[in-house]
Design an enzyme around this catalytic site. Structure first.
Site, PDB file in Angstrom:
ATOM      1  CG  ASN A 190      -1.589   1.325   1.441  1.00  0.00           C
ATOM      2  OD1 ASN A 190      -2.499   1.712   0.713  1.00  0.00           O
ATOM      3  ND2 ASN A 190      -1.113   2.078   2.441  1.00  0.00           N
ATOM      4  CE1 TYR A 206       0.101   7.780  -6.373  1.00  0.00           C
ATOM      5  CE2 TYR A 206      -1.798   7.941  -7.817  1.00  0.00           C
ATOM      6  CZ  TYR A 206      -1.245   7.582  -6.604  1.00  0.00           C
ATOM      7  OH  TYR A 206      -2.042   7.027  -5.638  1.00  0.00           O
ATOM      8  CE  LYS A 246      -0.358   4.121  -6.367  1.00  0.00           C
ATOM      9  NZ  LYS A 246      -0.193   3.218  -5.200  1.00  0.00           N
TER      10      LYS A 246
END
Lengths: 216, 186
Positions: A81, A143, A147
């Site tokens: 996470n 980002y 991801k």
């Protein structure tokens, strides 16, 4: 001996909610590089164990492996996470900010998964927290790349580790966290307006989904 | 068994050498404007590099092909991302379009974690870049190839996506061939 689950980025936000959800039934090794990790463990309860570590380093990964060994019990789950943002338009994004996001959001997940999978019990599971930003987002080249990379990592590991270990990813949209609380109200309202439910998701909702994916 | 990520790969530094050649390009119609495109094609895709040498496009445009032999070393994956980031920034700063070329099998995770991270990361990066460049009308797209895709077909689609024209696609993934049909797609 209770089964063990490792949760990274567990000191706050979604990670903390996941840790709290899992701690009801399992022992949680809560990993974060924030000094708030110990405090988070106290809040999570359930005999959770804190590991303050930087997972972009071999030492940090080694600290988690050592903690898993010393706590004992079968390792049945890993939740990748931990994540950061360093948003900027591409023209203004520095190489350092690009690499920092890749290192934490993707590289650390890969390193830790590689280190823990050999220790994992048969039937264990890995869940990585991606983001809907993997579909693209303004000012988030770094980002989104990280991801999206997590999605690819998940697909490849799901194929490679089956049937011994299950591997999945969750891609949350807008979730109520300290990050959204810090947004200008008009920006947040604009984002919420696009959500059919009329509100952001809650960390506990992501945690419920993660708990389901970890369950046998 | 999952192979642990290794040390910084020795091949990482040497892999992404641009061939140093820039293809001169002239429009067949219009004002005769000529341009150059940047081709970043790893040595493992020699046939593709050859056909791309004949592809032109707007000045400063970028064609970036993912390495088919990247392996599972994180440092090699990071090196590829770094290269794509720098080259993409350069192209977009020049107001030029970008096309990434990845392998469909890697989008599906079929050839290991390193290649999968690289391919899906590039796809998502392209989508984010397309978001940024939308208002400027600069397209950023991705082509997914198959093992059997003829290099000439890739080159034809690269050329098309470098000059999609007004209202053309951006942030899109063009899948060549049909191996993806019926599969859960990223």
């Amino acid at each position: 001996m209770s089964a063990l689950v490792v949760v990274t980025g567990g000191a706050a936000g979604i990670g903390r909610a996941i840790a709290a959800r899992l701690a009801a039934a399992q022992r949680v090794v809560l990993v974060d590089r924030s000094p708030a990790t110990a405090e988070a463990v106290a809040a999570v309860g359930g005999g959770a164990v804190a590991v303050e570590a930087d997972l972009t380093t071999e030492e940090g990964v080694g600290a988690v492996v050592a903690a898993v060994g010393s706590v004992g019990g079968p390792l049945v789950g890993l939740v990748n996470n931990a994540g950061i943002t360093r948003d900027a338009r591409l023209a203004k994004m520095t190489p350092a900010d690009f690499e920092a996001v890749l290192a934490v959001n993707l590289g650390a997940a890969y390193r830790l998964t590689s280190a823990l999978v050999p220790l994992m019990a048969d039937g264990g599971a890995v869940v990585s927290i991606s983001s809907r930003a993997y579909l693209g987002n303004f000012g988030q080249y770094n980002y989104a790349t990280s991801k999206g990379g997590l999605v690819g990592l998940t697909r490849a590991l799901a194929l490679r580790l089956a049937p011994r270990i299950r591997v999945n990813a969750v891609a949350p949209g807008l979730i109520e966290t300290a990050m959204t609380a810090a947004m200008p109200p008009e920006v947040l309202a604009g984002l919420v307006q696009r959500i059919p439910l009329g509100r952001p998701g809650r960390p506990e909702e992501v945690a419920d989904l993660v708990a389901f994916l970890l369950s046998a | 068994m999952l192979r642990p990520p290794g040390r910084p790969g020795a091949r990482a530094a040497a892999l992404w050498q641009s061939d140093g050649r820039r293809s001169e390009w002239s429009r067949e119609k219009g004002s005769g404007v000529s341009g150059t495109i940047e081709r970043r094609v790893p040595s493992g895709l020699g046939a593709l590099a050859s056909v791309l040498a004949g592809v032109g496009g707007p000045d400063g445009a970028l064609v970036f092909a993912a390495d088919p032999d990247i392996g599972d070393d994180w440092q090699d994956v990071l090196a590829q991302f770094r290269e794509a980031f720098e080259a993409t920034r350069q192209a977009l700063a020049a107001g030029a379009p970008v096309v990434y070329v990845v392998d469909q099998r890697d989008l599906l995770g079929q050839r290991g974690p390193g290649a999968a991270m690289a391919a899906t990361g590039l796809l998502s990066g392209a989508r984010a870049a397309a978001f940024e460049m939308r208002k400027a009308g600069i397209p950023v797209n991705v082509i997914a190839t198959e093992e059997a895709t003829p290099p000439a077909a890739v080159a034809a689609w690269v050329a098309r996506l470098l000059e999609p024209g007004p209202g053309g696609p951006t942030g899109e993934l063009v899948r060549l061939g049909g191996e993806h049909l019926g599969k859960a797609l990223p």
